[in-house]
Design an enzyme around this catalytic site. Sequence first.
Site, PDB file in Angstrom:
ATOM      1  CE  LYS A   9      -3.867  -1.933   2.584  1.00  0.00           C
ATOM      2  NZ  LYS A   9      -4.593  -1.828   3.851  1.00  0.00           N
ATOM      3  CG  ASP A  67      10.407  -6.322   3.680  1.00  0.00           C
ATOM      4  OD1 ASP A  67       9.401  -5.596   3.830  1.00  0.00           O
ATOM      5  OD2 ASP A  67      11.135  -6.648   4.633  1.00  0.00           O
ATOM      6  CG  HIS A 178      17.505  -0.069  -2.970  1.00  0.00           C
ATOM      7  ND1 HIS A 178      17.932   1.216  -3.143  1.00  0.00           N
ATOM      8  CD2 HIS A 178      16.273   0.026  -2.409  1.00  0.00           C
ATOM      9  CE1 HIS A 178      17.025   2.058  -2.686  1.00  0.00           C
ATOM     10  NE2 HIS A 178      15.998   1.356  -2.239  1.00  0.00           N
ATOM     11  NE  ARG A 179      11.256  -0.303  -4.112  1.00  0.00           N
ATOM     12  CZ  ARG A 179      11.773   0.565  -3.227  1.00  0.00           C
ATOM     13  NH1 ARG A 179      12.247   1.729  -3.615  1.00  0.00           N
ATOM     14  NH2 ARG A 179      11.798   0.271  -1.951  1.00  0.00           N
TER      15      ARG A 179
HETATM   16  P1  IMP Z   1       9.252  -2.005   4.020  1.00  0.00           P
HETATM   17  O1  IMP Z   1      10.020  -2.541   2.863  1.00  0.00           O
HETATM   18  O2  IMP Z   1       7.820  -1.760   3.696  1.00  0.00           O
HETATM   19  O3  IMP Z   1       9.462  -2.799   5.276  1.00  0.00           O
HETATM   20  O4  IMP Z   1       9.766  -0.523   4.325  1.00  0.00           O
HETATM   21  C1  IMP Z   1      11.080  -0.194   4.437  1.00  0.00           C
HETATM   22  C2  IMP Z   1      11.279   1.252   4.825  1.00  0.00           C
HETATM   23  O5  IMP Z   1      12.554   1.588   4.290  1.00  0.00           O
HETATM   24  C3  IMP Z   1      10.304   2.270   4.214  1.00  0.00           C
HETATM   25  O6  IMP Z   1       9.296   2.619   5.110  1.00  0.00           O
HETATM   26  C4  IMP Z   1      11.187   3.470   3.960  1.00  0.00           C
HETATM   27  O7  IMP Z   1      11.322   4.248   5.115  1.00  0.00           O
HETATM   28  C5  IMP Z   1      12.524   2.827   3.683  1.00  0.00           C
HETATM   29  N1  IMP Z   1      12.748   2.663   2.234  1.00  0.00           N
HETATM   30  C6  IMP Z   1      12.367   1.640   1.418  1.00  0.00           C
HETATM   31  N2  IMP Z   1      12.777   1.858   0.168  1.00  0.00           N
HETATM   32  C7  IMP Z   1      13.414   3.054   0.188  1.00  0.00           C
HETATM   33  C8  IMP Z   1      14.047   3.822  -0.815  1.00  0.00           C
HETATM   34  O8  IMP Z   1      14.091   3.476  -2.022  1.00  0.00           O
HETATM   35  N3  IMP Z   1      14.598   4.974  -0.398  1.00  0.00           N
HETATM   36  C9  IMP Z   1      14.563   5.404   0.892  1.00  0.00           C
HETATM   37  N4  IMP Z   1      13.979   4.734   1.858  1.00  0.00           N
HETATM   38  C10 IMP Z   1      13.399   3.557   1.509  1.00  0.00           C
END
Ligand code: IMP
Length: 196
Positions: A9, A67, A178-179
């Site tokens: 989401k 994640d 990374h993504r």
């Molecule tokens: P999750 O993958 O939903 O557990 O969230 C990981 C957390 O890492 C997110 O809420 C962001 O704060 C941070 N995050 C994830 N991807 C990125 C990114 O590409 N840049 C900066 N922060 C990120």
Amino acid sequence: MTKLYVSTKNPDKLRELGELLGADVELLHPDPGDPEIEETGATLSENARLKAEAGHRRSGLISLADDTGLEVDALSGAPGVYSARYAGPGASYRDNLQRLLRELHGTDPAHRTARFRCVICCAGVDNEPRRFDGVLAGRIIDTPRGDRGFGYDPVFVPDGEERTLAELSADEKNRISHRGRALRAFLAWWRERVAV
Ligand code: IMP
């Protein structure tokens, strides 16, 4: 048009995944009122798998989940798998970033190395879900800069750059992130395996 369900989401992740997948893939995602999928795993990989499998069960479509964690060497790898809730349950991006800066206060620039680690899991193609990884190495600066991107982007300077991720254009971030890396690994496999 090919449909993929993305189990998140988070509008920022959805936007970046949409940019990376391009216009010939239709992205479906949970509605705001849909129940949350609890991230009860101890690792990024477990959480990505939990979310991808739940998304596949819910939608009947091939499902992706991302994640991501920020690993800071001076903090022994924290916030890592807890990156989304570093400042506590329900913490905002800003709260998490401020906690990170507090924890690193006084740390020498040479010891502020860090990396984003992204695990993308795909469920619904084979019996077993597939995992794809992407890493971006860099360092954490002490004053946020830039208003693009999201999360920890304003304090993260990738190796080989002087700008933070929040100062890069969307294209520039996606090319090195990374993504972007994890998603391109998924795409190479998926095009070969599924798409015509
Ligand atoms: P999750 O993958 O939903 O557990 O969230 C990981 C957390 O890492 C997110 O809420 C962001 O704060 C941070 N995050 C994830 N991807 C990125 C990114 O590409 N840049 C900066 N922060 C990120």
